[in-house]
Design an enzyme around this catalytic site. Structure first.
Site, mmCIF file in Angstrom:
data_model
loop_
_atom_site.group_PDB
_atom_site.id
_atom_site.type_symbol
_atom_site.label_atom_id
_atom_site.label_comp_id
_atom_site.label_asym_id
_atom_site.label_seq_id
_atom_site.Cartn_x
_atom_site.Cartn_y
_atom_site.Cartn_z
ATOM 1 N N GLY A 226 14.257 26.358 48.522
ATOM 2 C CA GLY A 226 13.285 25.662 49.370
ATOM 3 C C GLY A 226 13.898 25.065 50.619
ATOM 4 O O GLY A 226 13.443 25.308 51.730
ATOM 5 N N MET B 213 17.596 22.451 52.183
ATOM 6 C CA MET B 213 18.931 21.917 51.926
ATOM 7 C C MET B 213 19.154 20.653 52.744
ATOM 8 O O MET B 213 18.884 20.627 53.936
ATOM 9 C CB MET B 213 19.972 22.995 52.264
ATOM 10 C CG MET B 213 21.395 22.527 52.117
ATOM 11 S SD MET B 213 21.807 22.105 50.392
ATOM 12 C CE MET B 213 23.042 20.854 50.651
ATOM 13 N N GLU B 214 19.713 19.646 52.076
ATOM 14 C CA GLU B 214 19.792 18.298 52.631
ATOM 15 C C GLU B 214 21.023 18.016 53.486
ATOM 16 O O GLU B 214 21.470 16.863 53.560
ATOM 17 C CB GLU B 214 19.764 17.300 51.464
ATOM 18 C CG GLU B 214 21.031 17.288 50.571
ATOM 19 C CD GLU B 214 20.957 18.136 49.306
ATOM 20 O OE1 GLU B 214 20.146 19.084 49.283
ATOM 21 O OE2 GLU B 214 21.711 17.863 48.355
ATOM 22 N N HIS C 90 11.815 15.146 49.547
ATOM 23 C CA HIS C 90 12.965 15.357 48.656
ATOM 24 C C HIS C 90 14.269 15.437 49.468
ATOM 25 O O HIS C 90 15.234 14.732 49.164
ATOM 26 C CB HIS C 90 12.756 16.634 47.841
ATOM 27 C CG HIS C 90 13.868 16.971 46.912
ATOM 28 N ND1 HIS C 90 13.844 16.654 45.580
ATOM 29 C CD2 HIS C 90 15.057 17.597 47.124
ATOM 30 C CE1 HIS C 90 14.959 17.071 45.005
ATOM 31 N NE2 HIS C 90 15.718 17.647 45.921
ATOM 32 N N GLU C 91 14.279 16.285 50.474
ATOM 33 C CA GLU C 91 15.520 16.455 51.248
ATOM 34 C C GLU C 91 15.857 15.171 51.993
ATOM 35 O O GLU C 91 17.010 14.780 52.079
ATOM 36 C CB GLU C 91 15.408 17.631 52.226
ATOM 37 C CG GLU C 91 14.999 18.964 51.602
ATOM 38 C CD GLU C 91 15.804 19.374 50.386
ATOM 39 O OE1 GLU C 91 16.975 18.981 50.273
ATOM 40 O OE2 GLU C 91 15.242 20.080 49.515
HETATM 41 N N1 B3K Z 1 20.456 20.751 47.117
HETATM 42 C C1 B3K Z 1 19.746 21.955 47.421
HETATM 43 C C2 B3K Z 1 19.975 23.027 46.430
HETATM 44 C C3 B3K Z 1 21.120 23.908 46.722
HETATM 45 C C4 B3K Z 1 21.142 25.101 45.813
HETATM 46 C C5 B3K Z 1 22.335 25.918 46.023
HETATM 47 N N2 B3K Z 1 22.362 27.134 45.221
HETATM 48 C C6 B3K Z 1 18.283 21.735 47.560
HETATM 49 C C7 B3K Z 1 17.762 20.524 46.908
HETATM 50 O O1 B3K Z 1 17.725 20.383 45.708
HETATM 51 O O2 B3K Z 1 17.422 19.618 47.618
HETATM 52 ZN ZN ZN Z 2 17.604 18.309 45.760
#
Ligand code: B3K
Ligand code: ZN
Length: 885
Positions: A267, A269-270, A303-304
């Site tokens: 979805g 990435m933060e 979320h991010e």
């Molecule tokens: N932290 C990322 C997820 C990364 C996945 C890498 N394979 C998105 C999220 O959970 O906010």
């Molecule tokens: Zn996350």
């Protein structure tokens, strides 16, 4: 691709890093056929570990080393050791500087990990271990560094150059190239690094923080999408305010950026200050995105953003602690969505999702604890267990401590660990210290896998006016864990009298009755709870708001469930009663179907839903939830052996029976709501989502009656609505109907109109791939030939192959094994292109033990074929080998 036997990595082997990287200075020269990366690392021996100088082992994969220097001294091949995963060198002082130059190829990177190109732009995805595909580094989350990044590219094609932090310098060169330098003042692990270069436009806004600082907000998209950013921007500002008000968390940089990219494995990435999003998680406007897509954008933006504190300022020590940031952040975003919409409906959606998907994972061959203790490929552990069950675990802490106690704990956690890389134990310790409690036994939720069962029985002593509930908990064995110790299970409950009134609750040791809903902590294998002064035989309302992720059973009769649907003061449990009633009825139908008897529907379900539908005061969102029968996925999960055909037949039979019996009220609701939709502009807010939801559920039932006036209404909605929610709903019911001509016409006109909008075409693909009409596989194979399909784009793969394997049981599980064979073929192809996507697609095959011996054999054979197909990525290897073990 794997060249050696993949290794299992264990939490118990964790060791702090031998060396630290205080500063990281990166220079990227981006070209169309290669990229040069220069990294200057200012390093020192980790003082906590001694003063000797062990070899320094840097991570690096798929890098072409061009030059290497230690303290400005060029190193020759004799000075270091190079393998395809590591570069080892030998420092001769406690503090030193390493300079390396490498060449990489983002233009051919189809795995979408590290630096890659998407629709002509450069972008990155480093979590979890992608940074090692960019440069030699200590690619682990407990190595935090201060980053400065300079990127240069040809100005005309890449006018926008972005990285983390604040922009500090930029300039042009004579050869048509330009450059920019970004500096991130916050220490961060490499997984939060990001870079973007492309021809992008941005929508700008600003936010004034609680201490009156101005933050510039920017959302970057391809020029044609500039009109689809407002909803994400509004969501961002709401999230920023909410985190200040709810958790006291303020944003810390002067600028916050979101970039939308079309090719993205998940979805979003933060990355610090520079979130990179799948365009499906940013772009939304009425004409092209459904209500569900709008809500998803709001939740993912939140979320991010929330990760800036739960993840970035306080990060994970190692990847076994992933739920530290993910479970907590999912919990935070679910609280946010509950506050922005309806808390009860949000809870229902989360629980339905958890019980269908996470419970299945927890009962299958890949079951693992919230904090796993071993893995081969960390990318395989971004799971429902780490995310959703992890969030449930945090939620239980809040239930046990109360909202205020929980806030004290989170304040202490953020204050104590700001700038650190920590563990789940540190999180719990902060909760304990802030509240003076002992959570030692509670921590079993982090280490024991599997969904606990909680069996409840009752005894009422009318003479003594005493009511006793007996709780028995147990937890099934999971791979590598046979014996389980009792969990701490917070059970929120109340007792209801014959008139539907809440009965006062007086527990052992209480002088008088207190609050009529309580949280009881069940922490033994068997435990009794006695209520005093209970004047009449009560009906218990158990596990209110789904206060723990367990499988609860209590021998409710259907009449009692109907009573709870009417009278429970807990909205979640009113819905839960409707679901349990529907489950009982559907299971009865499944049995009749299996025995070859005619199916006969219990009229009580019809009359219960009739009452719900007649209640004009009830939130339409709640009516929708109650009218939605438990999904085939959930019925599969709760079955001992899932009979795909009988489940599908029973559920369709029930839907048709409901449609016939409730035709009049459904038709009346439908018309009234369609009238509102027709006469008012689209609004992306909760009450409007709720109205359209019920309108569309009504339409899907009504279509089952085959009445001409319904088809006309459906076509009217499809053709004349002003938003994607109504259009997509109408298209979906047509696609799942026998009106072949209307269906073909609608699909063609839709595709013609939206052919240039990739995200809308994804919806067009998935509604067909998920259609339960016969001939599903042939349809899917045809869709894959469509010019808009592209195996290298994860959204397309999910829309077609993912929807077929995950949402189309009746077609996927064809008894000739064709669905399984197809999926295995796709996994084998994708294994070479994009291992993470290949591994995710496998999920339906991993559940083979749920089905009849005939299907089991076919599914297993496909897993074995994948295993034997050649050189597998560690991602696919781990999932397949564990599934077969
Ligand atoms: N932290 C990322 C997820 C990364 C996945 C890498 N394979 C998105 C999220 O959970 O906010
Ligand atoms: Zn996350």
């Amino acid at each position: 691709m794997r060249t050696e036997q993949p290794k299992m990595i264990y939490l118990k082997d964790y060791k702090a890093p031998d060396y630290l990287i205080d500063e990281t200075h990166l220079t990227f020269e981006l070209h169309d056929d290669h990229t040069l990366v220069h990294a200057q690392l200012v390093m020192r021996r980790n003082p906590a570990l001694g003063s000797d100088l062990p070899p320094l082992e840097l991570d690096g994969q798929e890098l072409e080393l061009l030059s290497l220097a230690l303290n400005d001294r060029a190193l020759g091949e004799a000075d270091y050791q190079l393998t395809d995963s590591h570069l080892t060198l030998h420092p001769d002082s406690a503090s030193f500087v390493i300079d390396s130059s490498v060449r990489i190829h983002p233009e051919t990177n189809t795995a979408l990990e590290g630096l890659y190109k998407s629709s002509g732009m450069f972008c990155t995805q480093c979590e979890a271990e992608g940074f090692r595909k960019i440069t030699y580094y200590l690619d682990r989350p407990d190595v935090m560094s201060k980053f400065t990044t300079t990127l240069s590219a040809e100005q005309h094609s890449y006018p926008v150059l972005l990285s983390n932090g604040n922009p500090i310098a930029s300039g042009s060169e004579e050869d048509g190239r330009h450059w920019a330098t970004w500096e991130d003042p916050f220490m961060k692990p490499a997984y939060l690094f990001a870079l973007v270069a492309g021809d992008l436009w941005c929508v700008e806004d600003s936010f004034t923080t609680m201490t009156e600082r101005e933050v510039a907000l920017r959302i970057y998209v391809e020029p044609e999408n500039i009109d689809k950013c407002q909803h994400a921007m509004d969501s961002l500002k709401k999230s920023m305010r909410w985190d200040e008000q709810t958790y006291g968390r303020e944003y810390d940089l002067d600028i916050f950026m979101i970039v939308a990219v079309n090719d993205f494995n998940m979805g979003a990435m933060e990355n610090k200050g520079l979130n990179i999003f799948n365009s499906s998680a940013v772009l939304a406007k009425a004409e092209t995105a459904t209500d569900a897509a709008h809500q998803r954008v709001e939740a993912i933006v939140a979320h991010e953003y929330f990760h800036n504190w739960s993840g970035n300022r306080v990060t994970c020590r190692d990847w076994f602690q992933l739920s530290l940031k993910e479970g907590f952040t999912v919990f935070r975003d679910s609280q946010f969505s509950a506050d922005m919409n309806s808390p009860t409906v949000k809870r229902i959606e989360d629980v339905a999702y958890l019980r269908t998907h996470q419970f299945a994972e927890d009962a299958g061959p890949l079951a693992h604890s919230v904090r796993p203790d071993a893995f081969i490929e960390i990318s395989n552990f971004y799971t429902l267990t780490v995310y959703e069950k992890g969030s449930e675990v945090v939620r239980m802490i809040q239930t046990l401590l109360g909202a205020e106690g929980f806030r004290k704990g989170s304040d202490l956690y953020f204050e104590r660990h700001d700038g650190q890389a920590v563990t789940c134990d540190d999180f719990i310790k902060a909760m304990e210290d802030a509240n003076g409690v002992d959570l030692t036994q509670f921590k079993r939720w982090y280490s024991q896998a599997g969904t606990p069962r909680l069996q409840v029985s009752e005894a009422y002593d009318a003479d003594a006016q005493r009511y006793t509930l007996t709780f028995k908990q147990s937890c099934p064995a999971t791979p590598g864990q046979t014996e389980k110790l009792p969990f701490v299970i917070p059970v929120e409950l109340g007792l209801i009298g014959a008139q539907g009134q809440a009965l006062p609750l007086q527990l052992e040791g209480e002088a008088a009755a207190g609050a009529d809903t309580r949280v009881i902590s069940i922490d033994q294998a068997e435990q009794q709870v006695v209520f005093f002064g209970v004047a009449e035989q009560p009906l218990p309302s158990l596990l209110r708001s789904f206060s723990a992720p367990v499988k609860l059973s209590f021998p409710y009769s259907r009449d009692q469930l109907m009573f709870l649907m009417q009278h429970d003061s807990d909205g979640f449990n009113r819905w839960e009663a409707s679901q349990q009633l529907a489950v009982q009825v559907l299971e009865e139908l499944v049995g009749q179907q299996q025995r070859g008897e005619p199916m006969v529907m219990d009229q009580r379900l019809i009359s219960a839903l009739e009452t719900v539908l007649a209640d004009e005061m009830l939130d339409p969102a709640m009516v929708s939830e109650m009218l939605s029968l438990p999904g085939e996925g959930y019925l599969t999960e709760i079955a001992e052996v899932a009979d795909v055909d009988a489940i599908h037949a029973a559920r369709e039979f029930a839907r048709e029976a409901l449609a016939q019996a409730l035709y009049a009220p459904l038709w009346q609701r439908y018309q009234a709501y369609r009238e509102v939709s027709r006469n008012s502009p689209y609004v992306a807010e909760a009450e409007h989502f709720a109205r359209r939801r019920l309108q569309n559920i009504a339409l899907s039932y009504l279509m089952l009656t085959g009445k001409e006036q319904v088809l006309e209404a459906c076509l009217e909605q499809f053709e004349h609505c002003d938003n994607m929610t109504e259009r997509m709903a109408a298209l979906a019911v047509l696609v799942n109907s026998t009106h072949t001509e209307a269906r073909a016409k609608a699909l063609a006109s839709f595709a013609e109109f939206f052919k240039d909008n990739a995200l809308v075409m994804d919806q067009w693909f998935s509604v067909q791939a998920a259609s339960t009409m016969p001939g599903g596989l042939a349809r899917v194979e045809e869709l894959m030939q469509h010019p808009a399909f592209n195996l290298k784009n994860p959204n397309k793969v999910r829309a077609v192959i993912g929807a077929f394997g995950g949402q189309n049981a009746i077609n996927f599980h064809q008894l000739d094994g064709s669905g399984y064979r197809f999926l295995a073929d796709q996994v084998i192809t994708l294994n070479a292109l994009n291992p993470q996507i290949a591994s995710r697609l496998l999920s339906p095959l991993t559940r083979w033990r749920k089905y009849s011996p005939e299907r089991q054999a076919l599914m297993k054979a496909e897993l074995e074929r994948i295993l034997a197909s050649g050189e597998l990525s560690s991602d696919v290897y781990e999932v397949v080998s564990k599934s077969l073990a």
